[in-house]
Design an enzyme around this catalytic site. Structure first.
Site, mmCIF file in Angstrom:
data_model
loop_
_atom_site.group_PDB
_atom_site.id
_atom_site.type_symbol
_atom_site.label_atom_id
_atom_site.label_comp_id
_atom_site.label_asym_id
_atom_site.label_seq_id
_atom_site.Cartn_x
_atom_site.Cartn_y
_atom_site.Cartn_z
ATOM 1 N N ARG A 288 65.177 76.929 -0.869
ATOM 2 C CA ARG A 288 65.545 77.310 -2.258
ATOM 3 C C ARG A 288 65.425 78.570 -2.228
ATOM 4 O O ARG A 288 64.121 78.908 -2.077
ATOM 5 C CB ARG A 288 64.793 76.597 -3.300
ATOM 6 C CG ARG A 288 64.801 77.056 -4.688
ATOM 7 C CD ARG A 288 64.372 76.049 -5.690
ATOM 8 N NE ARG A 288 65.242 75.259 -6.096
ATOM 9 C CZ ARG A 288 65.355 74.634 -7.364
ATOM 10 N NH1 ARG A 288 64.541 74.684 -7.979
ATOM 11 N NH2 ARG A 288 66.214 73.535 -7.543
ATOM 12 N N GLN B 133 72.564 69.235 -6.148
ATOM 13 C CA GLN B 133 72.729 68.930 -7.483
ATOM 14 C C GLN B 133 74.032 68.150 -8.007
ATOM 15 O O GLN B 133 74.174 67.199 -8.330
ATOM 16 C CB GLN B 133 72.333 69.973 -8.518
ATOM 17 C CG GLN B 133 72.502 69.692 -9.838
ATOM 18 C CD GLN B 133 71.233 68.850 -10.300
ATOM 19 O OE1 GLN B 133 70.231 69.049 -10.193
ATOM 20 N NE2 GLN B 133 71.648 67.616 -11.234
ATOM 21 N N ASP C 280 73.778 73.606 -18.674
ATOM 22 C CA ASP C 280 72.403 73.935 -17.769
ATOM 23 C C ASP C 280 72.005 75.074 -18.859
ATOM 24 O O ASP C 280 72.316 75.632 -19.720
ATOM 25 C CB ASP C 280 73.223 74.643 -16.644
ATOM 26 C CG ASP C 280 71.942 75.124 -15.679
ATOM 27 O OD1 ASP C 280 70.605 74.798 -16.025
ATOM 28 O OD2 ASP C 280 72.367 75.832 -14.730
ATOM 29 N N CYS D 263 71.500 69.190 -15.437
ATOM 30 C CA CYS D 263 70.786 69.312 -14.247
ATOM 31 C C CYS D 263 69.126 69.480 -14.438
ATOM 32 O O CYS D 263 68.548 68.847 -13.506
ATOM 33 C CB CYS D 263 71.125 70.457 -13.283
ATOM 34 S SG CYS D 263 70.923 71.954 -14.092
ATOM 35 N N ARG E 97 68.927 62.472 -7.514
ATOM 36 C CA ARG E 97 68.884 63.547 -6.415
ATOM 37 C C ARG E 97 68.160 63.077 -5.206
ATOM 38 O O ARG E 97 68.421 63.348 -4.125
ATOM 39 C CB ARG E 97 67.835 64.766 -7.160
ATOM 40 C CG ARG E 97 68.607 65.622 -8.359
ATOM 41 C CD ARG E 97 69.558 66.472 -7.927
ATOM 42 N NE ARG E 97 69.124 67.372 -6.725
ATOM 43 C CZ ARG E 97 68.413 68.520 -7.048
ATOM 44 N NH1 ARG E 97 68.116 68.998 -8.280
ATOM 45 N NH2 ARG E 97 68.099 69.201 -5.948
ATOM 46 N N HIS F 245 74.461 75.260 -5.903
ATOM 47 C CA HIS F 245 73.381 74.333 -6.052
ATOM 48 C C HIS F 245 74.108 72.809 -5.828
ATOM 49 O O HIS F 245 74.133 72.012 -6.406
ATOM 50 C CB HIS F 245 72.721 74.104 -7.624
ATOM 51 C CG HIS F 245 71.491 73.389 -7.310
ATOM 52 N ND1 HIS F 245 70.712 72.858 -6.369
ATOM 53 C CD2 HIS F 245 70.900 73.119 -8.547
ATOM 54 C CE1 HIS F 245 69.768 72.088 -6.606
ATOM 55 N NE2 HIS F 245 69.617 72.348 -7.853
#
Ligand code: CP
Ligand code: NVA
Length: 305
Positions: free
Chosen positions: A103, A133, A221, A261, A289, A130
């Site tokens: 990340r 996700q 988000d 998310c 996840r 991402h």
């Protein structure tokens, strides 16, 4: 030949569907306290240059459940691309580890790491994408809606890594994606153009009410992503009309689900009422996840052997 998961289109549509179905099976087995061990004797390096709750904990838990060992690596240890070149770091890490999850900020850095590593690399979020996700979110959609095909996914808010990953999802799944953001907060227009040229059903519009009409999935988000918190006030001004609240959701399909998310800034991009309401699937989404990433890691190890 080793494989990576840096972006959703790194897997074919069939491979993505197979990964979701493996995740479903791993979720079922977990309830029985069972798990295959494809990562036995392997160490997965988890490189974090940004904060994380879900990604770190779900990856580390998943790695342990799959029989592997996880190593948490921060900027202090390796300072990727600064202390030595990414190429050299990739070559050295490949001598020790079985897989890398990273990340960080720059997507190009992750692509470079994957190019020079001889082990699988997974993107755990960059400023651009991402993918773990969104693949987990597609699994949640399948659970809640019965199928993925034909869903109308409406994303409201900032044109960020999540919005861009939805564009990629439209390139591999038979879904319609509508991105409703302010003109001043666009998704990647280059990626949008590419997806549209491939025939993906994806559009960028600016009217939130128009966007949510007939939506089966409403997604939002944070307005200011990690690394952009200095722009929080400006983004809030631009994006206030895109807040996901009960008034707006009156225009959606009566059986819609709401996804985020997380982490959420309650009261900004989403209200408490919606986040805790009957249509919300955000905590299933967070749980998935774990299952989807176990499936991604299992597949990458299998394909890379
Ligand atoms: N959704 C997500 O990736 O959360 P974290 O930033 O907590 O990992
Ligand atoms: N767009 C958000 C996603 C967090 C999971 C960010 O990049 O901060």
């Amino acid at each position: 030949m080793k494989r990576d998961f840096i972006a959703i289109p790194d897997f074919t549509s069939e491979e993505l569907a197979g990964t979701i179905s493996l995740a479903r099976e791993l979720k079922r087995q977990r309830l029985l306290h069972q798990c295959p061990k494809p990562l036995a004797n392997l160490t997965v390096g988890c490189i974090f240059h940004k904060a994380s709750l879900r990604t770190r904990i779900s990856f580390e838990t998943g790695i342990h459940e799959l029989g592997g060992y996880s190593l948490y690596i921060t900027k202090e240890e390796i300072d990727l691309g600064k202390r030595e070149t990414i190429e050299d770091a990739a070559r050295v890490l490949s001598r020790y580890l079985g897989m890398i999850m990273i990340r960080t900020f720059s997507h190009a850095d992750v692509e470079k790491l994957a190019k020079y590593a001889s082990i699988p690399v997974i993107n755990g979020l960059t400023d651009f994408l991402h993918p773990c996700q969104i693949l987990g979110d597609l699994m949640t959609m399948e659970e809640r809606l019965g199928k993925i095909e034909g869903a109308r996914v409406v994303y409201l808010g900032d044109g960020n890594n999540i919005a861009n990953s939805w564009i990629n999802a439209a390139r591999r799944f038979d879904i319609e994606v509508i991105l409703a953001t302010a003109e001043g907060a666009p998704p990647s227009l280059e990626l949008l153009k590419l997806a549209q040229s491939e025939g993906a059903k994806v559009r960028w519009i600016h009217d939130p009410v128009e966007a949510v009409k007939g939506a089966t999935v409403i997604y939002t988000d944070v307005w200011a992503s990690m690394g952009q918190k200095d722009k929080a006030e400006e983004k809030a001004r631009l994006l206030r009309p895109f807040q996901v609240n009960s008034e707006l959701l009156k225009h959606a399909d009566s059986k819609h689900i709401v996804l985020h998310c997380l982490p959420a800034e309650r009261g900004k991009e989403i209200t408490d009422e919606v986040m805790d309401g009957p249509h919300s699937a955000v905590f299933d989404q967070a749980e998935n996840r774990l299952h989807i990433q176990k499936a991604i890691m299992a597949r990458l190890i299998e394909w890379s052997r």
